[in-house]
Design a protein around this motif. Structure first.
Motif, PDB file in Angstrom:
ATOM      1  N   VAL A 265       0.804  -1.238   0.027  1.00 23.29           N
ATOM      2  CA  VAL A 265      -0.125   0.051   0.080  1.00 23.29           C
ATOM      3  C   VAL A 265       1.024   1.261   0.188  1.00 23.29           C
ATOM      4  N   ARG A 266       0.446   2.020  -0.798  1.00 25.16           N
ATOM      5  CA  ARG A 266       1.256   3.346  -1.039  1.00 25.16           C
ATOM      6  C   ARG A 266       0.645   4.350   0.411  1.00 25.16           C
ATOM      7  N   VAL A 267       1.487   4.704   1.189  1.00 26.21           N
ATOM      8  CA  VAL A 267       1.064   5.669   2.071  1.00 26.21           C
ATOM      9  C   VAL A 267       2.117   6.740   2.222  1.00 26.21           C
ATOM     10  N   HIS A 268       1.749   8.024   3.063  1.00 28.05           N
ATOM     11  CA  HIS A 268       2.445   9.086   2.821  1.00 28.05           C
ATOM     12  C   HIS A 268       3.140   9.323   4.421  1.00 28.05           C
ATOM     13  N   LEU A 269       4.258   9.557   4.319  1.00 31.45           N
ATOM     14  CA  LEU A 269       5.062   9.965   5.406  1.00 31.45           C
ATOM     15  C   LEU A 269       5.024  11.411   5.680  1.00 31.45           C
ATOM     16  N   ALA A 270       4.821  11.645   6.992  1.00 33.14           N
ATOM     17  CA  ALA A 270       4.544  13.345   7.221  1.00 33.14           C
ATOM     18  C   ALA A 270       6.030  13.840   7.113  1.00 33.14           C
ATOM     19  N   GLY A 271       5.909  15.006   6.497  1.00 36.80           N
ATOM     20  CA  GLY A 271       6.994  15.620   5.948  1.00 36.80           C
ATOM     21  C   GLY A 271       7.945  15.196   4.879  1.00 36.80           C
ATOM     22  N   ALA A 272       7.420  14.237   4.163  1.00 37.49           N
ATOM     23  CA  ALA A 272       8.179  13.664   2.890  1.00 37.49           C
ATOM     24  C   ALA A 272       7.322  14.029   1.676  1.00 37.49           C
ATOM     25  N   PRO A 273       7.956  14.457   0.310  1.00 41.26           N
ATOM     26  CA  PRO A 273       7.066  14.924  -0.717  1.00 41.26           C
ATOM     27  C   PRO A 273       6.650  13.697  -1.379  1.00 41.26           C
ATOM     28  N   GLN A 274       7.409  12.689  -1.300  1.00 39.12           N
ATOM     29  CA  GLN A 274       7.069  11.394  -2.056  1.00 39.12           C
ATOM     30  C   GLN A 274       6.378  10.206  -1.283  1.00 39.12           C
ATOM     31  N   PRO A 275       5.438   9.581  -1.907  1.00 39.59           N
ATOM     32  CA  PRO A 275       5.101   8.236  -1.287  1.00 39.59           C
ATOM     33  C   PRO A 275       5.763   7.407  -0.752  1.00 39.59           C
ATOM     34  N   LEU A 276       5.509   6.477   0.009  1.00 42.22           N
ATOM     35  CA  LEU A 276       6.246   5.196   0.517  1.00 42.22           C
ATOM     36  C   LEU A 276       5.297   4.162   0.048  1.00 42.22           C
ATOM     37  N   ARG A 277       6.078   2.873  -0.123  1.00 42.43           N
ATOM     38  CA  ARG A 277       5.352   1.599  -0.205  1.00 42.43           C
ATOM     39  C   ARG A 277       5.538   0.935   0.957  1.00 42.43           C
ATOM     40  N   ALA A 278       4.350   0.450   1.705  1.00 45.42           N
ATOM     41  CA  ALA A 278       4.492  -0.023   2.710  1.00 45.42           C
ATOM     42  C   ALA A 278       4.035  -1.744   2.585  1.00 45.42           C
ATOM     43  N   TRP A 279       4.613  -2.683   3.217  1.00 38.75           N
ATOM     44  CA  TRP A 279       4.078  -4.044   3.074  1.00 38.75           C
ATOM     45  C   TRP A 279       3.552  -4.239   4.236  1.00 38.75           C
ATOM     46  N   PHE A 280       2.366  -4.624   4.099  1.00 34.69           N
ATOM     47  CA  PHE A 280       1.728  -5.179   5.495  1.00 34.69           C
ATOM     48  C   PHE A 280       1.256  -6.670   5.382  1.00 34.69           C
ATOM     49  N   LEU A 281       1.717  -7.263   6.252  1.00 33.81           N
ATOM     50  CA  LEU A 281       1.668  -8.880   6.149  1.00 33.81           C
ATOM     51  C   LEU A 281       0.708  -9.488   7.277  1.00 33.81           C
ATOM     52  N   ARG A 282       0.110 -10.339   6.779  1.00 35.07           N
ATOM     53  CA  ARG A 282      -0.731 -11.237   7.732  1.00 35.07           C
ATOM     54  C   ARG A 282      -0.731 -12.607   7.525  1.00 35.07           C
ATOM     55  N   GLY A 283      -0.818 -13.541   8.924  1.00 33.29           N
ATOM     56  CA  GLY A 283      -0.440 -14.950   8.729  1.00 33.29           C
ATOM     57  C   GLY A 283       0.844 -15.226   9.193  1.00 33.29           C
ATOM     58  N   ASP A 284       1.465 -16.139   8.382  1.00 27.31           N
ATOM     59  CA  ASP A 284       3.097 -16.486   8.892  1.00 27.31           C
ATOM     60  C   ASP A 284       3.848 -15.622   8.328  1.00 27.31           C
ATOM     61  N   ARG A 285       3.863 -14.412   8.876  1.00 30.03           N
ATOM     62  CA  ARG A 285       4.688 -13.438   8.448  1.00 30.03           C
ATOM     63  C   ARG A 285       6.218 -13.805   8.358  1.00 30.03           C
ATOM     64  N   GLU A 286       6.464 -14.675   9.312  1.00 23.58           N
ATOM     65  CA  GLU A 286       8.233 -14.957   9.431  1.00 23.58           C
ATOM     66  C   GLU A 286       8.820 -15.538   8.408  1.00 23.58           C
ATOM     67  N   ILE A 287       7.893 -15.961   7.408  1.00 23.74           N
ATOM     68  CA  ILE A 287       8.445 -16.290   6.241  1.00 23.74           C
ATOM     69  C   ILE A 287       9.062 -15.326   5.364  1.00 23.74           C
ATOM     70  N   ALA A 288       8.894 -14.104   5.457  1.00 25.55           N
ATOM     71  CA  ALA A 288       9.347 -12.785   4.842  1.00 25.55           C
ATOM     72  C   ALA A 288      10.546 -12.198   5.597  1.00 25.55           C
ATOM     73  N   ARG A 289      10.912 -12.764   6.711  1.00 27.04           N
ATOM     74  CA  ARG A 289      12.107 -11.951   7.447  1.00 27.04           C
ATOM     75  C   ARG A 289      13.226 -12.383   6.634  1.00 27.04           C
ATOM     76  N   SER A 290      14.028 -11.441   6.507  1.00 29.40           N
ATOM     77  CA  SER A 290      15.276 -11.491   5.934  1.00 29.40           C
ATOM     78  C   SER A 290      16.323 -10.937   6.972  1.00 29.40           C
ATOM     79  N   ALA A 291      17.518 -10.982   6.640  1.00 34.94           N
ATOM     80  CA  ALA A 291      18.669 -10.687   7.701  1.00 34.94           C
ATOM     81  C   ALA A 291      18.569  -9.319   8.240  1.00 34.94           C
ATOM     82  N   LEU A 292      18.935  -9.209   9.274  1.00 33.63           N
ATOM     83  CA  LEU A 292      18.848  -7.903  10.042  1.00 33.63           C
ATOM     84  C   LEU A 292      20.397  -7.462  10.229  1.00 33.63           C
TER      85      LEU A 292
END
Length: 781
Positions: free
Chosen positions: A501-528
């Motif tokens: 979903v494209r959301v707006h970050l307060a103070g930033a002129p460009q939109p962001l793409r936020a990934w919202f996950l439901r379910g077994d979201r640990e399968i999307a975890r990458s290295a930190l």
């Protein structure tokens, strides 16, 4: 040029067919390598700057609060010292495109859902940010809108021009054009008198400064234009350097290794060409003496040999440039596919071809000039004797010492051959060292890319998209029914629903793409790289490019806005890889941002981790059978960036290895031709053809071993410089182990790479020498 010189040169070219072929082939191969390397270097450096200058891009795009400052104040501030040009103020607002799942049967145009910055602007030109209207026209009447799209997206223009765009709280608008702004100043434009109906919330100003080469200079310019404005007038700003990093970060990742390969290719090509040409002239000293003896002047003799090497060299250069052009163009399309977003095209620069066409013949000429001038000074008798085999010193003394060892006689004789022509051997050795260096860098780069993919790769193997284009039938099942069907399929181990979903970050002129996950979201975890994964609705994780672009750190709080509703999250983790405008958050965050709409409307894909032993292709076929509205696909093993980096490095490595092998081939040919009499003598006393082959191969294999021992450490050093530079260019944090990719067995094989290149280049002339008969040698003598 006199007729005698030309006839003598032409006769020499025809008579020395092998030498002529070797010169032409080496120059051709070296030219191909140079054109490809220089073409990639030129394409990787500067496409953004050229397009930005052509569009008079904005060094700074700033938005101001109209409740705090006025248009007159902004206009006066734009004339402060250091500001070379300004545009605005333009009325600006942010509207939100609602989500949709159908394909607009009502005839409306549906851009991707999320926030869109709309600016009121009378025309696309002006002193700053000249917008490129690449399809349709500019908005000139009421109820018209121009959408921001990268140039070349013909599918967008074909389905959008003339269609109606419905936005919440705004009158219907007709899409009349698609335009691009490299400065990323807006997502859409309308006429200024259309803005009151869209309820503007800010004023936009665009600036160009005298000095804007660094972030500090852009910050200084921002301070200058806001110095006299009321406190709180500035809502946000966007530096062109941030936009440049977003667009060219991927391309810049190529620049370090392309520079390394380009320099290696240039040095190897020059060394080999110089070695081949100078060796050809040295081996022709006897011919020089004969020409002098029959009355040719020293100047004519030099001209004969320069023409003799320039003819095949020029032919090889021209053919190599043509072949290099043909090889570089598809490589450019592969290497830079996806990084330019359509704003600029990476093309083969003409200067790479011109430089090679002019430079390579000069290299050939300079390489031949030194030995030719030496022959110029020699009397005829000495020139004839200089063209015979090397003297009894140097190599002979080494061979005598080696003969006292227990080595087989063919091996000891072969080990002493390189010392007969030390200058030629040193040039060949240097080329082999650089060839092994190239192989080492390419091997290490591939291993580092593999380590990066292992660290950043996700645990799911199948992605099912909800529809995939206007021609696809939408799913008949609801989101809950789709998830239930997928979980019930044999082979499903874990499943997560994803909503980008494209959301707006307060103070930033460009939109962001936020990934919202439901379910077994640990399968999307990458290295930190830092922090931890999110565990609640008020937390999110982002990549290193996001932190750098938006000036935040792990632990900072961000306010997200979706259609006027705001929610604050805390950045709790930094992933190794990530998008500069992307973040990942739990499903509950989306529910907080959109409580009045069914959050399931945002879901457009399902990620599935299959059970061990499950065939992913067969599983995807079962998904398609269960719900035809889904488009299942197998997740890739790597991004196009990493694949193309490894691919281009491999191609360049093969080219440079081939050039180095041709250099060895030439050295062996010259050595065996100079020692034809010695070979005949050795055969007359009982040396077999197999022993001759062993002797000749050993002579260059020893040089190859030395090249491997010296080239591997040099390659490791270059690898440790190139890989971190590539990571820095992409604002990516290297995972643990990305540099420590060397193992003893791999290092041993890399050392043998020099031997392999040397043996490969030696086999043909070695077998040719082995087939020489005693009668043939004596007849030539």
């Amino acid at each position: 040029m006199s007729g005698a010189v030309w006839r003598a040169s032409r006769a020499a070219v025809r008579r020395r067919r092998v030498q002529t072929f070797v010169i032409g082939l080496v120059v051709l191969t070296s030219t191909v390598a140079l054109v490809v390397a220089l073409g990639l270097l030129a394409a990787a450096s500067g496409p953004f700057d050229r397009t930005f200058d052509r569009q008079r891009g904005a060094h700074l795009a700033a938005t101001f609060d109209p409740a705090v400052t006025t248009a007159e104040q902004l206009t006066r501030a734009a004339h402060r010292p250091g500001v070379t040009a300004a545009a605005g103020p333009f009325a600006q607002t942010v509207v939100t495109v609602p989500p949709h799942l159908d394909t607009a049967a009502d005839g409306d145009y549906h851009p991707p859902p999320g926030p869109v910055t709309v600016v009121g602007r009378a025309d696309p030109g002006g002193p700053v940010d000249r917008v490129d209207v690449w399809s349709g026209r500019w908005a000139t009447g009421p109820g018209e809108i121009v959408l921001m799209r990268p140039p070349g997206q013909t599918w967008a223009a074909a389905e959008g021009i003339g269609r109606r765009l419905t936005l919440p709280g705004a009158p219907p608008l007709t899409v009349v054009g698609f335009a691009s702004s490299l400065s990323q100043t807006a997502g859409a434009w309308v006429r200024p008198d259309q803005m009151p109906a869209l309820h503007p919330t800010a004023l936009q100003m665009l600036y160009r400064f005298d000095h804007a080469g660094t972030g500090a200079e852009v910050d200084e310019g921002r301070t200058t234009v806001t110095a006299d404005l009321p406190t709180g007038a500035l809502l946000g700003s966007l530096s062109y350097l941030t936009v440049k990093q977003d667009m060219t970060g991927t391309a810049n990742a190529y620049l370090p290794f392309l520079t390394a390969f380009g320099v290696l290719g240039l040095v190897v090509a020059v060394l080999i060409v110089a070695n081949v040409v100078s060796g050809a002239v040295v081996s022709g000293f006897r011919h020089i003496g004969v020409l002098k003896a029959i009355g040719f002047t020293p100047g004519q003799v030099v001209s004969v040999h320069l023409v003799m090497v320039l003819v095949p060299g020029t032919v090889g250069c021209v053919l190599g440039t043509v072949l290099g052009d043909l090889a570089a163009r598809p490589m450019l399309r592969t290497v830079f596919m996806g990084f330019d977003n359509g704003y600029f095209e990476a093309t083969l620069s003409p200067w790479a071809e011109v430089l090679t066409l002019l430079g390579m013949p000069v290299v050939v000429l300079l390489a031949a000039l030194g030995p030719a001038l030496r022959a110029h000074r020699l009397p005829a008798a000495r020139a004839i004797s200089a063209g015979s085999a090397p003297g009894t010193g140097r190599g002979l003394r080494v061979q005598r010492r080696l003969g006292g060892t227990r080595l087989p006689r063919a091996v000891s004789l072969g080990l002493g051959l390189p010392f007969a022509r030390p200058g030629r051997t040193v040039m060949t050795l240097t080329a082999l060292i650089l060839g092994v260096t190239t192989v080492t860098v390419a091997t290490g780069l591939s291993a580092s890319v593999g380590a990066f993919l292992d660290a950043t790769g996700s645990a799911y193997q199948s992605v099912s998209y909800v529809g995939d284009g206007a021609s696809t039938t939408p799913p008949t099942d609801t989101d809950a029914e789709i998830e239930a069907k997928l979980r019930a399929l044999p082979g499903t181990a874990r499943l997560a629903a994803a909503a980008p979903v494209r959301v707006h970050l307060a103070g930033a002129p460009q939109p962001l793409r936020a990934w919202f996950l439901r379910g077994d979201r640990e399968i999307a975890r990458s290295a930190l790289a830092a922090g931890r994964w999110y565990s609640g609705p008020d937390e999110a994780v982002v990549g290193a490019p996001f932190l750098k672009k938006h000036g935040v750190r792990v632990g900072d709080r961000l306010t997200l806005d979706l259609d006027g509703r705001q929610h604050t999250v805390t950045v709790v983790g930094e992933t190794v890889a990530g998008d500069s405008d992307g973040l990942t958050a739990p499903w509950e965050t989306l529910a907080a941002l959109a409580p009045d709409l069914p959050a399931t409307r945002y879901v457009n894909q399902y990620w599935v981790q299959v059970a061990p032993g499950t065939d992913v292709g067969a599983y995807n076929a079962a998904v398609k059978a269960a719900e035809p509205g889904l488009q299942p696909t197998v997740t890739g093993d790597g991004t196009s960036v990493t694949v193309s980096i490894v691919g281009s490095a491999t191609v360049l490595t093969l080219l440079l290895a081939a050039v180095a092998a041709l250099g060895v081939f030439n050295t062996t040919v010259l050595n065996t031709r100079e020692r034809r009499r010695d070979l005949g003598m050795l055969k007359s006393i009982g040396m077999t053809p197999r022993q001759v082959t062993v002797m000749v191969v050993t002579s260059m294999a020893a040089v190859g071993v030395a090249g491997g021992l010296l080239g591997v450490p040099l390659g490791i050093a270059v690898h440790r410089l190139v890989v971190p530079a590539m990571a820095d260019a992409m604002d990516t944090t290297l995972p643990a182990g990305a540099l420590d990719v060397w193992h003893p067995s791999a290092l041993a094989l890399l050392v043998l790479a020099g031997t392999a290149i040397a043996v490969l280049g030696t086999l043909v002339p070695a077998r040719s020498a082995a087939r020489l008969t005693i009668a043939e040698v004596l007849h030539n003598e």
